[in-house]
Design a protein around this motif. Structure first.
Motif, short mmCIF file in Angstrom:
data_model
loop_
_atom_site.label_atom_id
_atom_site.label_comp_id
_atom_site.label_asym_id
_atom_site.label_seq_id
_atom_site.Cartn_x
_atom_site.Cartn_y
_atom_site.Cartn_z
N GLU A 1 -17.22 7.56 -8.47
CA GLU A 1 -18.53 6.92 -8.53
C GLU A 1 -18.85 6.53 -7.10
O GLU A 1 -18.31 5.57 -6.56
N ASP B 1 -14.02 13.15 -8.78
CA ASP B 1 -14.65 12.33 -9.83
C ASP B 1 -14.77 10.86 -9.45
O ASP B 1 -14.30 9.97 -10.16
N ASP C 1 -23.65 4.56 -9.90
CA ASP C 1 -24.03 5.97 -9.79
C ASP C 1 -23.56 6.70 -11.04
O ASP C 1 -22.37 6.71 -11.34
N ALA C 2 -24.46 7.30 -11.77
CA ALA C 2 -24.11 7.99 -13.01
C ALA C 2 -23.35 9.29 -12.74
O ALA C 2 -22.52 9.70 -13.54
N ARG C 3 -23.63 9.91 -11.61
CA ARG C 3 -23.00 11.21 -11.30
C ARG C 3 -21.70 10.98 -10.54
O ARG C 3 -21.67 10.37 -9.48
N LYS C 4 -20.63 11.48 -11.10
CA LYS C 4 -19.33 11.43 -10.41
C LYS C 4 -19.32 12.55 -9.37
O LYS C 4 -19.79 13.65 -9.64
#
Length: 158
Positions: A72, A70, A77-80
């Motif tokens: 960044e 998890d 970056d929105a997606r971990k």
């Protein structure tokens, strides 16, 4: 490699940390991957994301793997992402399936935590692990992280 039933991951402990730090890769790989001691310092400094494990075949220490969870990956970056942070297989134990076992174990842990992709970065070039990772199904994303190639493996639905 012994039967897969003798392969396992173990946590780093006071009893095995010295052996872990003594583990070294081939001389031609030393510029491509940080030593285990460096990885353990990173794990100590970031215990919320680091997952360091030793790879054993029976009673023999054959490698070190460290996952991250998890993260960044790039600022904003929105997606971990979760993935393989470090992989060190002992110089005299390479090409026996231990690296594949370690990567598979990391992928299983990511899937257990609900993840659907495994991210890895690697230094491209001669003696590097690119062929190994591509052979496991990782695909370059077109991104870089510093001087390293970013690749991902789709784990399917969690």
């Amino acid at each position: 490699m012994s039967s897969s039933s003798s392969l396992r991951l173990e946590e780093v402990t006071a009893d095995n940390v010295e052996a872990a730090c003594a583990l070294t890769v081939r001389p031609d790989q030393q510029g491509l991957v940080r030593p285990v001691s460096w990885s353990l310092a990173q794990a100590y400094a970031t215990p919320d994301i680091a997952w360091p494990r030793l790879v054993f075949d029976g009673d023999r220490l054959v490698g070190f793997v460290m996952a991250f969870f998890d993260v960044e990956f790039h600022p904003g970056d929105a997606r971990k992402r979760s993935g393989l942070w470090r992989l060190n297989i002992a110089a005299d134990q390479q090409a026996r399936g231990y690296g594949r076992f370690a990567v598979t174990a990391v992928c299983e842990e990511i899937r257990r935590r609900g993840g659907t992709r495994t991210t890895v970065t690697f230094v491209p070039g001669e003696h590097g692990p690119e062929g190994f990772y591509l052979g496991l199904g990782f695909e370059p994303t077109g991104e870089t992280s510093g001087d390293q190639v970013v690749a991902e493996l789709d784990l399917g639905d969690a």
